[in-house]
Scaffold this motif. Structure first.
Motif, mmCIF file in Angstrom:
data_model
loop_
_atom_site.group_PDB
_atom_site.id
_atom_site.type_symbol
_atom_site.label_atom_id
_atom_site.label_comp_id
_atom_site.label_asym_id
_atom_site.label_seq_id
_atom_site.Cartn_x
_atom_site.Cartn_y
_atom_site.Cartn_z
ATOM 1 N N LYS A 1 5.030 6.351 1.118
ATOM 2 C CA LYS A 1 3.792 6.350 0.360
ATOM 3 C C LYS A 1 3.698 5.067 -0.479
ATOM 4 O O LYS A 1 4.717 4.511 -0.898
ATOM 5 C CB LYS A 1 3.717 7.580 -0.546
ATOM 6 N N ALA A 2 2.469 4.672 -0.696
ATOM 7 C CA ALA A 2 2.260 3.468 -1.508
ATOM 8 C C ALA A 2 2.661 3.738 -2.950
ATOM 9 O O ALA A 2 2.420 4.815 -3.507
ATOM 10 C CB ALA A 2 0.795 3.048 -1.463
ATOM 11 N N CYS A 3 3.319 2.769 -3.552
ATOM 12 C CA CYS A 3 3.720 2.873 -4.946
ATOM 13 C C CYS A 3 2.498 2.718 -5.841
ATOM 14 O O CYS A 3 1.439 2.246 -5.435
ATOM 15 C CB CYS A 3 4.757 1.794 -5.291
ATOM 16 N N LYS A 4 2.660 3.065 -7.127
ATOM 17 C CA LYS A 4 1.586 2.840 -8.093
ATOM 18 C C LYS A 4 1.387 1.333 -8.253
ATOM 19 O O LYS A 4 2.357 0.577 -8.351
ATOM 20 C CB LYS A 4 1.959 3.481 -9.430
ATOM 21 N N ASN A 5 0.124 0.949 -8.310
ATOM 22 C CA ASN A 5 -0.217 -0.483 -8.353
ATOM 23 C C ASN A 5 0.331 -1.200 -7.129
ATOM 24 O O ASN A 5 0.983 -2.254 -7.225
ATOM 25 C CB ASN A 5 0.302 -1.152 -9.628
ATOM 26 N N CYS A 6 0.118 -0.624 -5.963
ATOM 27 C CA CYS A 6 0.647 -1.167 -4.713
ATOM 28 C C CYS A 6 0.059 -2.542 -4.437
ATOM 29 O O CYS A 6 -1.136 -2.781 -4.622
ATOM 30 C CB CYS A 6 0.309 -0.214 -3.566
ATOM 31 N N THR A 7 0.912 -3.477 -3.990
ATOM 32 C CA THR A 7 0.465 -4.831 -3.666
ATOM 33 C C THR A 7 0.808 -5.227 -2.239
ATOM 34 O O THR A 7 0.465 -6.332 -1.818
ATOM 35 C CB THR A 7 1.127 -5.838 -4.626
ATOM 36 N N CYS A 8 1.496 -4.340 -1.507
ATOM 37 C CA CYS A 8 1.930 -4.714 -0.161
ATOM 38 C C CYS A 8 0.911 -4.365 0.913
ATOM 39 O O CYS A 8 1.105 -4.692 2.077
ATOM 40 C CB CYS A 8 3.269 -4.045 0.182
#
Length: 345
Positions: A254-261
């Motif tokens: 799952k995408a992390c908080k404040n995802c940048t990837c």
């Protein structure tokens, strides 16, 4: 009395300048003498000192000017008069002037002549004349000084002569106009002169590369010596792969908080679970027949995590801006005026 000698060549133009109180007999004699020297092809003219600055004198029209050379020699040349002489003379023309000068420091209240010989020479150079030559400085006799005092308008002539006796002289100065006209344009060549070279020397200087070794050959650097052993190792696929440190949830990352990837854009949940209904306004009888289902699921997922809390908690790029606060899965009803058209047909 100072006597001037007038010299001119055949075909020249000569201008005489003296005060309006000039001795007429001396003036006629000077013009006749000079007229014989210049001949029929030359000319002579006269102009009063008081009106030289405004006189209609043509530029570059006289070969020679005699100024203040005819008695009484008591006038002082102003910068304006000297500038007019410069423009009236032809290139390389000659100006011969006579002027009384002070032989010692004099007070302006005692005598109108306070300029010394050096001051007059400096003024001529500043005006633009060249080859300044002071040919003579003769002391003024008491008889001539009496004529000067009378011309200056003094009442007590004897008293003036006694006060100025031996303190004045008459300078004869000869100058030339430069050999070019004022404002004349000339081309200056700043190009460096090229030295003559033989074809063989020219070819050698173009194509030959000189070295510092004894054989005259340049030693080139070995490019293989610039690389280490580590630089020659081919990188593996694993070393080039991007590390994946996203959290695993239910077997999926799952995408992390404040995802940048970019994983946040790929995590799309089931659309049926995210449908909410908006009920912003009710009818008067608190009943609503029509319900408008709105899918609040954005095309892009916000990174602030506060989308359901309302506009006060949302970021500037939140896709839910303008919507009321909601809980995921809550059905919100649009009633009241939202169920009717604005335009009646």
């Amino acid at each position: 009395m100072v006597v001037a000698n007038f010299e001119a060549s055949q075909g020249e133009s000569v201008l005489f300048v003296s005060p309006a109180s000039v001795n007429q007999d001396a003036l006629v004699k000077a013009k006749n003498t000079t007229g014989d020297q210049v001949g029929a092809s030359g000319k002579t003219a006269f102009e009063a000192m008081e009106r030289v600055a405004e006189a209609p004198l043509s530029k570059s029209s006289y070969n020679k000017i005699y100024s203040n050379a005819i008695p009484p020699i008591n006038s002082v040349h102003t910068p304006q008069v000297l500038s007019r002489f410069l423009s009236t003379l032809i290139a390389n023309g000659t100006l011969v002037l006579f002027e009384p000068v002070a032989l010692e420091d004099l007070d302006a209240s005692l005598c109108p002549v306070t300029r010394k010989e050096a001051d007059l020479v400096s003024l001529l150079k500043l005006t633009g004349f060249v080859d300044v030559n002071v040919t003579s400085v003769e002391p003024v006799s008491d008889a001539d000084l009496a004529e000067f005092v009378k011309a200056w308008g003094a009442v007590r002539v004897e008293q003036g002569v006694g006060a100025l006796s031996g303190k004045l002289g008459v300078a004869r100065i000869e100058v030339k106009k430069p050999a070019y006209e004022v404002g004349q344009k000339m081309t200056l060549n700043f190009r460096k002169k090229k030295t003559a070279e033989t074809p063989a020397a020219t070819k050698k200087s173009v194509w030959t590369v000189s070295g510092n070794d004894d054989n005259g050959e340049d030693e080139l650097e070995d490019e293989d010596a610039l690389l280490d052993d580590d630089d020659l190792v081919k990188p593996s696929k694993e070393s080039l792969a991007r590390p994946d440190d996203c959290e695993m949830v239910d077997g999926r990352r799952k995408a992390c908080k404040n995802c940048t990837c970019g994983r946040a854009g790929m995590d799309v949940e089931d659309e049926s679970d995210n449908v909410v209904s908006l009920d912003l306004m009710e009818d008067d009888d608190n009943t609503s027949d029509d319900v408008v289902d709105v899918d609040p699921t954005p095309k892009e997922v916000g990174g602030c995590g506060s989308c359901a809390l309302g506009d006060a908690f949302r970021c500037s790029t939140c896709p839910y801006l303008g919507m009321p606060a909601f809980n995921p899965g809550e059905k919100i009803t649009l009633g009241g005026m939202f169920e009717k058209d604005d335009i009646d047909i």
